[in-house]
Design a protein around this motif. Structure first.
Motif, PDB file in Angstrom:
ATOM      1  N   ILE A   1      -4.150   0.469  12.499  1.00 28.13           N
ATOM      2  CA  ILE A   1      -3.747  -0.198  11.258  1.00 28.13           C
ATOM      3  C   ILE A   1      -2.248   0.006  11.061  1.00 28.13           C
ATOM      4  CG2 ILE A   1      -4.098  -0.369   8.763  1.00 28.13           C
ATOM      5  CD1 ILE A   1      -6.860   0.930   9.186  1.00 28.13           C
ATOM      6  N   ASP A   2      -1.496  -1.074  10.986  1.00 26.49           N
ATOM      7  CA  ASP A   2      -0.057  -0.959  10.760  1.00 26.49           C
ATOM      8  C   ASP A   2       0.194  -0.464   9.337  1.00 26.49           C
ATOM      9  OD1 ASP A   2       2.652  -1.097  11.256  1.00 26.49           O
ATOM     10  OD2 ASP A   2       2.802  -3.231  10.775  1.00 26.49           O
ATOM     11  N   SER A   3       1.060   0.531   9.223  1.00 28.67           N
ATOM     12  CA  SER A   3       1.327   1.123   7.914  1.00 28.67           C
ATOM     13  C   SER A   3       2.673   1.836   7.952  1.00 28.67           C
ATOM     14  CB  SER A   3       0.223   2.119   7.540  1.00 28.67           C
ATOM     15  OG  SER A   3       0.562   2.853   6.373  1.00 28.67           O
TER      16      SER A   3
ATOM     17  N   TRP B   1      -1.853   4.260  -0.467  1.00 23.90           N
ATOM     18  CA  TRP B   1      -2.121   3.568   0.797  1.00 23.90           C
ATOM     19  C   TRP B   1      -2.737   2.199   0.560  1.00 23.90           C
ATOM     20  CZ3 TRP B   1      -6.117   1.853   4.005  1.00 23.90           C
ATOM     21  CH2 TRP B   1      -5.788   1.711   5.359  1.00 23.90           C
TER      22      TRP B   1
ATOM     23  N   GLN C   1      -1.269  -1.591   1.615  1.00 20.25           N
ATOM     24  CA  GLN C   1      -2.028  -2.592   2.349  1.00 20.25           C
ATOM     25  C   GLN C   1      -2.247  -3.863   1.525  1.00 20.25           C
ATOM     26  OE1 GLN C   1      -2.729  -2.419   5.597  1.00 20.25           O
ATOM     27  NE2 GLN C   1      -1.654  -0.445   5.625  1.00 20.25           N
TER      28      GLN C   1
ATOM     29  N   THR D   1      -2.425   7.229   7.496  1.00 20.52           N
ATOM     30  CA  THR D   1      -3.306   6.242   8.125  1.00 20.52           C
ATOM     31  C   THR D   1      -4.193   6.904   9.164  1.00 20.52           C
ATOM     32  OG1 THR D   1      -1.664   4.509   7.775  1.00 20.52           O
ATOM     33  CG2 THR D   1      -3.367   4.072   9.418  1.00 20.52           C
ATOM     34  N   ARG D   2      -3.595   7.773   9.975  1.00 19.95           N
ATOM     35  CA  ARG D   2      -4.357   8.477  10.995  1.00 19.95           C
ATOM     36  C   ARG D   2      -5.465   9.318  10.348  1.00 19.95           C
ATOM     37  NH1 ARG D   2      -0.406  11.132  12.843  1.00 19.95           N
ATOM     38  NH2 ARG D   2       0.368   9.413  14.116  1.00 19.95           N
TER      39      ARG D   2
ATOM     40  N   VAL E   1      -8.286   6.926   9.097  1.00 25.18           N
ATOM     41  CA  VAL E   1      -9.111   6.388  10.183  1.00 25.18           C
ATOM     42  C   VAL E   1     -10.078   7.449  10.705  1.00 25.18           C
ATOM     43  CG1 VAL E   1      -9.065   5.536  12.563  1.00 25.18           C
ATOM     44  CG2 VAL E   1      -7.491   4.590  10.858  1.00 25.18           C
TER      45      VAL E   1
ATOM     46  N   GLN F   1       2.909   4.522   6.462  1.00 26.69           N
ATOM     47  CA  GLN F   1       2.455   5.900   6.273  1.00 26.69           C
ATOM     48  C   GLN F   1       1.551   6.283   7.447  1.00 26.69           C
ATOM     49  OE1 GLN F   1       1.371   6.391   1.827  1.00 26.69           O
ATOM     50  NE2 GLN F   1       1.196   4.191   2.190  1.00 26.69           N
ATOM     51  N   PRO F   2       2.126   6.461   8.639  1.00 32.58           N
ATOM     52  CA  PRO F   2       1.281   6.652   9.836  1.00 32.58           C
ATOM     53  C   PRO F   2       0.430   7.913   9.806  1.00 32.58           C
ATOM     54  CG  PRO F   2       3.608   7.036  10.331  1.00 32.58           C
ATOM     55  CD  PRO F   2       3.556   6.422   8.964  1.00 32.58           C
TER      56      PRO F   2
ATOM     57  N   ALA G   1     -10.157   3.738   3.150  1.00 32.08           N
ATOM     58  CA  ALA G   1      -9.471   4.678   2.261  1.00 32.08           C
ATOM     59  C   ALA G   1     -10.440   5.281   1.253  1.00 32.08           C
ATOM     60  CB  ALA G   1      -8.322   3.971   1.547  1.00 32.08           C
TER      61      ALA G   1
ATOM     62  N   ILE H   1     -10.387  -2.468   5.269  1.00 30.81           N
ATOM     63  CA  ILE H   1      -9.497  -1.321   5.424  1.00 30.81           C
ATOM     64  C   ILE H   1      -9.363  -0.509   4.139  1.00 30.81           C
ATOM     65  CG2 ILE H   1      -8.256  -2.239   7.398  1.00 30.81           C
ATOM     66  CD1 ILE H   1      -6.084  -3.218   5.642  1.00 30.81           C
TER      67      ILE H   1
END
Length: 253
Positions: free
Chosen positions: A148-150, A227, A231, A156-157, A160, A152-153, A210, A206
């Motif tokens: 998922i492009d974000s 987050w 999105q 996001t990780r 997921v 806030q990597p 969250a 998505i």
């Protein structure tokens, strides 16, 4: 995408949602490839396990197979019968199929094994119902590898992985090859097809991730809100990007 359908309150809404998802080019191409790997012969019995609302059963029947759909969920079977009257649909567990030994020439399970309580038992059952030389195809996603492009990597990780941890067997798709080998299948082949989603209609999927991460305590309310806000802005600006690797494993009995 491999989501449960409990959010839908009536069959008509469920059918509309599934019709939209099933008719995306990527989903249709993935199903078609699974049929090619299955190699159904005209008139041969083929079982689609966890058939849901019947799309694959109908398409296999259109290709000339004697298609049988199996599912435990009464709502799914009711929807399948409404969508595709006349299909051979049966209520049964994946580990206890209503077929005799060696009756099937093909076995297909699409986005099913990650939710089963005992995948090994289901695989043993697949071997029982398949005739020698019969084909098996397993389709599934690896829940840990959703991209998922974000901006806030790290968050996001965490989201997921937290969502993956709510699934009984989130990483089973990466193990399909070894499971098939261990069960005595041969000529095992594996393919990966990446589904890309950029439309705003992907947003509920998505943001549901969250919410799942928040419920498990993996992220705070504030982190979830931040987050989801990002999105949502991406969706409004046509900047969503979600990639989901889908694994196809095929083998011979």
């Amino acid at each position: 995408m491999a989501e449960t359908h409990t959010a839908y309150t009536d069959i008509d809404t469920l059918i509309r949602a599934l019709h939209t998802a099933e008719n995306t080019p990527g989903a249709a191409a993935l199903r078609a490839r699974s049929y090619e790997l299955l190699r159904p012969a005209p008139g041969a019995p083929v079982v689609d396990v966890g058939c849901g609302t019947g799309r694959a059963v109908a398409e296999l029947a259109e290709r000339g197979a004697r298609a049988i759909g199996v599912d435990l969920d009464p709502a799914m079977l009711a929807a399948a019968r409404s969508r595709f009257p006349g299909l051979d649909l049966r209520a049964a567990d994946a580990a206890d199929l209503p077929l005799s030994d060696g009756e099937a020439h093909g076995y297909r399970a699409d986005k099913v094994y990650h939710m089963l309580p005992e995948p090994a038992a289901a695989l043993a059952e697949s071997r029982r119902v398949l005739a020698p030389g019969g084909r098996i195809v397993l389709v599934g996603q690896d829940w840990d590898t959703m991209v998922i492009d974000s901006d806030q990597p790290d968050l996001t990780r965490r989201i997921v992985h937290a969502r993956a941890d709510t699934i009984p067997h989130p990483r089973i798709a990466r193990a399909h090859r070894n499971l098939l080998l261990d069960a005595g299948f041969h000529d095992v082949e594996v393919e990966v097809h990446t589904a890309i989603f950029t439309a705003a209609t992907t947003l509920p999927l998505i943001t549901g991730h969250a919410e799942a991460a928040r419920r498990t305590g993996a992220i705070s309310d504030e982190q979830a809100e931040a987050w989801v806000g990002e999105q949502t802005r991406r969706a409004a600006a046509d900047r969503l990007m979600v990639a989901i690797p889908m694994f196809l494993a095929a083998a011979t009995r």
